[in-house]
Design an enzyme around this catalytic site. Structure first.
Site, mmCIF file in Angstrom:
data_model
loop_
_atom_site.group_PDB
_atom_site.id
_atom_site.type_symbol
_atom_site.label_atom_id
_atom_site.label_comp_id
_atom_site.label_asym_id
_atom_site.label_seq_id
_atom_site.Cartn_x
_atom_site.Cartn_y
_atom_site.Cartn_z
ATOM 1 C CG HIS A 137 -82.282 57.891 -24.308
ATOM 2 N ND1 HIS A 137 -83.440 57.474 -23.677
ATOM 3 C CD2 HIS A 137 -81.814 58.942 -23.556
ATOM 4 C CE1 HIS A 137 -83.665 58.240 -22.615
ATOM 5 N NE2 HIS A 137 -82.688 59.112 -22.513
ATOM 6 C CG HIS A 212 -84.173 63.549 -23.677
ATOM 7 N ND1 HIS A 212 -83.581 64.434 -22.812
ATOM 8 C CD2 HIS A 212 -83.882 62.325 -23.192
ATOM 9 C CE1 HIS A 212 -82.946 63.767 -21.865
ATOM 10 N NE2 HIS A 212 -83.126 62.471 -22.074
ATOM 11 C CD GLU A 349 -86.309 61.649 -20.384
ATOM 12 O OE1 GLU A 349 -86.053 60.542 -20.887
ATOM 13 O OE2 GLU A 349 -85.574 62.191 -19.549
HETATM 14 C C1 GLA Z 1 -82.081 60.298 -19.764
HETATM 15 C C2 GLA Z 1 -81.462 59.356 -18.782
HETATM 16 C C3 GLA Z 1 -80.410 60.048 -18.010
HETATM 17 C C4 GLA Z 1 -79.411 60.700 -18.900
HETATM 18 C C5 GLA Z 1 -80.111 61.645 -19.822
HETATM 19 C C6 GLA Z 1 -79.146 62.266 -20.781
HETATM 20 O O1 GLA Z 1 -83.004 61.103 -19.195
HETATM 21 O O2 GLA Z 1 -82.392 58.765 -17.932
HETATM 22 O O3 GLA Z 1 -79.771 59.146 -17.166
HETATM 23 O O4 GLA Z 1 -78.758 59.741 -19.662
HETATM 24 O O5 GLA Z 1 -81.117 60.980 -20.525
HETATM 25 O O6 GLA Z 1 -77.982 62.694 -20.152
#
Ligand code: GLA
Length: 384
Positions: A137, A212, A349
């Site tokens: 991210h 997110h 997402e």
């Molecule tokens: C994303 C990732 C997950 C986790 C979340 C936050 O969706 O794919 O594995 O890291 O963010 O916890």
């Protein structure tokens, strides 16, 4: 003399009356309104603004300039009662503490990049490893933790929008090129929230932006999301290895817990004896959306029968990550009292597939100077 005084007084009264009418007009003309306020102050003294967009159909969304975070999203249930349906905190301070990207904008690269390494034109770039052994991210100080500039905000008859800008410097978080990013959130009077992402660069780079937000359509955050019915228009999945990096193949979802082509309860197979489920500790995967060349199309939906709330996600992106809050562990505080327990929120997402920069067969996430990155996702709320 008296005549002049009376004359001036008269003009003053007329002026005040006109002003009054004008003010009232401004207050009432916008069917979808936007209200700005100060949300909080960062330790360095920087003020964080909040913008609340409100329509006449019971929807209200609040976005802050820190991380472009959606701190609140209210939508009506089948009785017409508007309630909070996204996980969030009660203060800016809490958002600045480590948290799993609640409501935030994600960039420069959403999802994982294997071992934090990728190459462009033969040059290797290294990113911070913030999700052992990978980069996740956009890095520890990704777009979810920067202060965005609110460029424009306007209300109107059919929609209200807020346009945010962030300029990510060359080599910031390890990514090449000065990247100018715009994200415009638009709330429409038909209860849809559009997220328009745009970016340009002055050097070849990689981009994969997403949002997110964690939803719980029941509006009861003490309940898990296992009773939500999910639909994903995807025949294939992007399977992952033990570190959640794509193996490179795309597999058929038929006869697997990943088949959401017809509405299915999230909880039905979330703990199935399946290698992919085990690796994700539930659902934490990217699906290959059908109709990749159709532009914005219905990609996924979530329905919570008790409240009647239906969320439909439209996007022009090739993939969607369904994450079922498997890492929520009862340590993060709710807005008033209580904590967010395991699987009390889900994320949808929209994005390119994880680790695309290292996977030649995946659609490209490279952005070159002169190109305009432009992608749109719509979260549409209704009841049934
Ligand atoms: C994303 C990732 C997950 C986790 C979340 C936050 O969706 O794919 O594995 O890291 O963010 O916890």
């Amino acid at each position: 003399m008296n005549v002049i005084k009376r004359y001036l007084f008269g003009i003053l009264l007329i002026g005040l009356a006109v002003l009054n009418v004008q003010c009232k007009k401004n207050q009432t003309t916008d069917k979808v309104s936007i209200e700005k306020s100060i949300y909080g102050t960062l330790p360095n003294g920087q003020k964080i603004e909040s913008y609340t967009l409100k329509n006449q159909k019971g929807m209200e969304v609040t976005i802050i300039t820190y991380g472009g975070i959606i701190t609140s999203l209210k939508a009506p249930n089948k009785e017409g009662k508007s309630e909070e349906i996204v996980l969030g905190f009660s203060s800016l301070e809490q958002y600045t503490k480590p948290n799993p990207y609640f409501g935030a904008l994600i960039g420069r690269y959403g999802n994982r990049i294997a071992k934090g390494k990728f190459s462009l034109d033969g040059k290797e770039y290294s990113l911070a490893i913030n999700n052992q052994p990978n980069a996740l991210h956009g890095g520890p100080e990704g777009f979810h933790r920067v202060v965005w500039t609110a460029l424009e905000n306007k209300g109107g008859d059919t929609a209200a929008s807020i346009k945010l800008q962030y300029v990510s410097k060359d080599m910031e978080e390890g990514y090449p090129g000065n990247l100018t990013v715009f994200v415009t959130y638009t709330l429409n009077n038909n209860n849809s929230l559009d997220v328009l992402y745009e970016a340009t660069t002055d050097k070849k780079t990689i981009v994969n932006l997403t949002q997110h937000s964690y939803f719980n359509l029941s509006a009861n955050f003490t309940k898990t999301i296992l009773d939500h019915e999910i639909t994903i228009d995807a025949d294939q999945l992007v399977p992952v290895d033990a570190t959640l990096i794509p193996t490179g193949e795309l597999t058929d979802v038929t006869n697997t817990p990943f088949d959401f082509r017809k509405p299915k309860l999230v909880g039905k197979e979330i703990d199935a004896k399946d290698e992919q489920i085990k690796r994700g500790l539930g659902y934490d995967h990217c699906w290959v959306l059908n109709n990749p060349n159709k532009g914005e199309r219905l990609a996924a939906s979530a329905y919570e029968p008790k409240s009647g709330r239906l969320l439909e996600v439209y996007t022009d992106q090739p993939g969607i990550q369904l994450y079922t809050g498997n890492f929520l562990d009862g340590t993060l505080p709710m807005r008033d009292k209580g904590v967010y327990a395991h699987r009390t929120g889900f994320c949808l997402e929209t994005q390119h597939y994880p680790d695309s920069p290292n996977q030649k067969s995946f659609p490209s996430t490279v952005l070159s100077p002169g190109e305009h990155y432009k992608t749109k996702t719509t979260f549409k709320f209704s009841v049934k």
